[in-house]
Design an enzyme around this catalytic site. Structure first.
Site, mmCIF file in Angstrom:
data_model
loop_
_atom_site.group_PDB
_atom_site.id
_atom_site.type_symbol
_atom_site.label_atom_id
_atom_site.label_comp_id
_atom_site.label_asym_id
_atom_site.label_seq_id
_atom_site.Cartn_x
_atom_site.Cartn_y
_atom_site.Cartn_z
ATOM 1 C CB CYS A 159 -6.181 1.477 1.417
ATOM 2 S SG CYS A 159 -7.200 0.438 2.489
ATOM 3 C CB CYS A 182 -5.047 -6.102 4.333
ATOM 4 S SG CYS A 182 -4.003 -4.980 3.411
HETATM 5 FE FE1 FES Z 1 -5.325 -3.274 2.994
HETATM 6 FE FE2 FES Z 1 -7.016 -1.833 1.670
HETATM 7 S S1 FES Z 1 -7.493 -3.327 3.142
HETATM 8 S S2 FES Z 1 -4.886 -1.958 1.360
#
Ligand code: FES
Length: 145
Positions: free
Chosen positions: A103, A33
């Site tokens: 996360c 991400c």
């Molecule tokens: Fe990757 Fe939240 S989407 S840390």
């Protein structure tokens, strides 16, 4: 989709910022991400975490989990801080949607990375602490949480 606590920590994150000359600082990132989290610890001679600050360049859940993680480790000993796992952070936030579990892992990794840095700087071994994997993308693929 998000609990009230997540929204609260996202909208009013606690302990945002930096610590000058920290006892330990850790930076971790998730390659998938692209989110990055940095945590600063001020640890006294007794091994108690006196102050914590963080900076997160990432999604709302990453901000909320790092905020909660700093709250949970503040005032704890280095050893106790190791018990602040991603599960503990998620529980304290009343849960996270499954796609956001990684996360909270970033928050756990950031704690470990800061502790690792502290241990390295002081030439000590913290029992149970492994060298942090800065890129946790692979871990989140095949492990269950
Ligand atoms: Fe990757 Fe939240 S989407 S840390």
């Amino acid at each position: 989709m998000y609990s009230e606590k997540v929204m609260d920590h996202f909208n009013n994150p606690r302990n945002v910022g930096e610590i000058e000359n920290p006892s330990g600082v850790g930076t971790v990132g998730n390659a998938k991400c692209g989110d990055i989290m940095r945590m600063y610890f001020d640890i006294d001679d007794q091994g108690v975490i006196r102050d914590v600050k963080f900076k997160t360049f990432g999604c709302g859940a990453a901000v909320a989990t790092s905020s909660m993680a700093t709250e949970l480790v503040k005032g704890k000993t280095v050893k106790e801080a190791l018990e602040v796992t991603n599960k503990a952070v998620m529980e304290a936030l009343d849960g996270l949607p499954p796609v956001k579990v990684h996360c909270s892992l970033l928050a756990e990794e950031a704690i470990h990375a800061a502790l690792w840095d502290y241990a390295q700087k002081n030439h000590i071994v913290i029992e149970g602490l492994k060298e942090p994997v800065n890129d946790i993308a692979e871990k989140s693929e095949d492990e269950e949480y």
